[in-house]
Scaffold this motif. Structure first.
Motif, PDB file in Angstrom:
ATOM      1  N   LEU A   1       0.835  -1.195   0.000  1.00  0.00           N
ATOM      2  CA  LEU A   1       0.000   0.000   0.000  1.00  0.00           C
ATOM      3  C   LEU A   1       0.873   1.250   0.000  1.00  0.00           C
ATOM      4  O   LEU A   1       0.595   2.207  -0.723  1.00  0.00           O
ATOM      5  N   TRP A   2       1.940   1.247   0.790  1.00  0.00           N
ATOM      6  CA  TRP A   2       2.827   2.402   0.869  1.00  0.00           C
ATOM      7  C   TRP A   2       3.378   2.742  -0.515  1.00  0.00           C
ATOM      8  O   TRP A   2       3.287   3.877  -0.972  1.00  0.00           O
ATOM      9  N   GLU A   3       3.947   1.739  -1.181  1.00  0.00           N
ATOM     10  CA  GLU A   3       4.517   1.969  -2.516  1.00  0.00           C
ATOM     11  C   GLU A   3       3.457   2.421  -3.514  1.00  0.00           C
ATOM     12  O   GLU A   3       3.720   3.268  -4.358  1.00  0.00           O
ATOM     13  N   THR A   4       2.268   1.862  -3.416  1.00  0.00           N
ATOM     14  CA  THR A   4       1.195   2.223  -4.328  1.00  0.00           C
ATOM     15  C   THR A   4       0.736   3.659  -4.094  1.00  0.00           C
ATOM     16  O   THR A   4       0.505   4.402  -5.045  1.00  0.00           O
ATOM     17  N   LEU A   5       0.617   4.061  -2.832  1.00  0.00           N
ATOM     18  CA  LEU A   5       0.233   5.442  -2.520  1.00  0.00           C
ATOM     19  C   LEU A   5       1.226   6.438  -3.103  1.00  0.00           C
ATOM     20  O   LEU A   5       0.845   7.455  -3.670  1.00  0.00           O
TER      21      LEU A   5
END
Length: 163
Positions: A37-41
């Protein structure tokens, strides 16, 4: 097929106001199978590493890691294989505690494994998993380990791991 959930789904609850349930569903559809999720955000420009770190720091009351103040002796206390497995970066060590940088302060397995491997209390600090944060700092950790291994006459990571 969209991800059922991100490995760091806990992050959504810590970023209330930034990540809505609808946005989370959209991000799951766009994300690759191994995406966090972090990388996608960050990739979708929903939030920057700094925004995520500041939100987590204030919500969880955790300090931000400063890799520029990394103690070289701390690296020698943690086997490289353990650091890679749990995606942590040793920052400082004393006789009683070890401070590590991580993008996942809720990884209890990492905390227990590190405490066992180092016989120290573990203190988690936040660091982004992006190239600006964790990945670049880990490269420093890894390259200095390999240099030490070469000085010992072997390329195995265990030769100089402990003093």
């Amino acid at each position: 097929m969209p991800n059922a959930s991100f490995p760091d789904e806990w992050l959504a609850h810590s970023l209330e106001g930034v990540v809505t349930p609808d946005l989370l569903a959209q991000l799951r559809e766009k994300a690759g199978p191994q995406a966090t999720l972090w990388e996608t955000l960050v990739a979708q420009k929903v939030a920057s590493d700094e925004q995520i770190l500041n939100a987590l720091s204030s919500r969880l009351r955790l300090k931000l890691a400063d890799v520029h103040q990394m103690d070289p002796a701390a690296k020698e206390r943690v086997p490289e294989a353990v650091a890679r497995r749990y995606q942590i970066l040793p920052l400082r060590a004393t006789d009683s505690y070890l401070e590590v940088a991580t993008a996942n302060p809720f990884d209890l397995d990492a905390e227990k494994a590190l405490a066992f491997a180092t016989a120290r209390e573990i203190r988690m600090l936040l660091l982004a998993p992006s190239p600006k944060g964790f990945s670049r700092a880990r490269a420093t950790f890894t390259s200095s380990r390999r240099k030490a291994a070469w000085r010992c006459g072997t390329v195995s990571t265990g030769c100089c791991a402990r003093s």
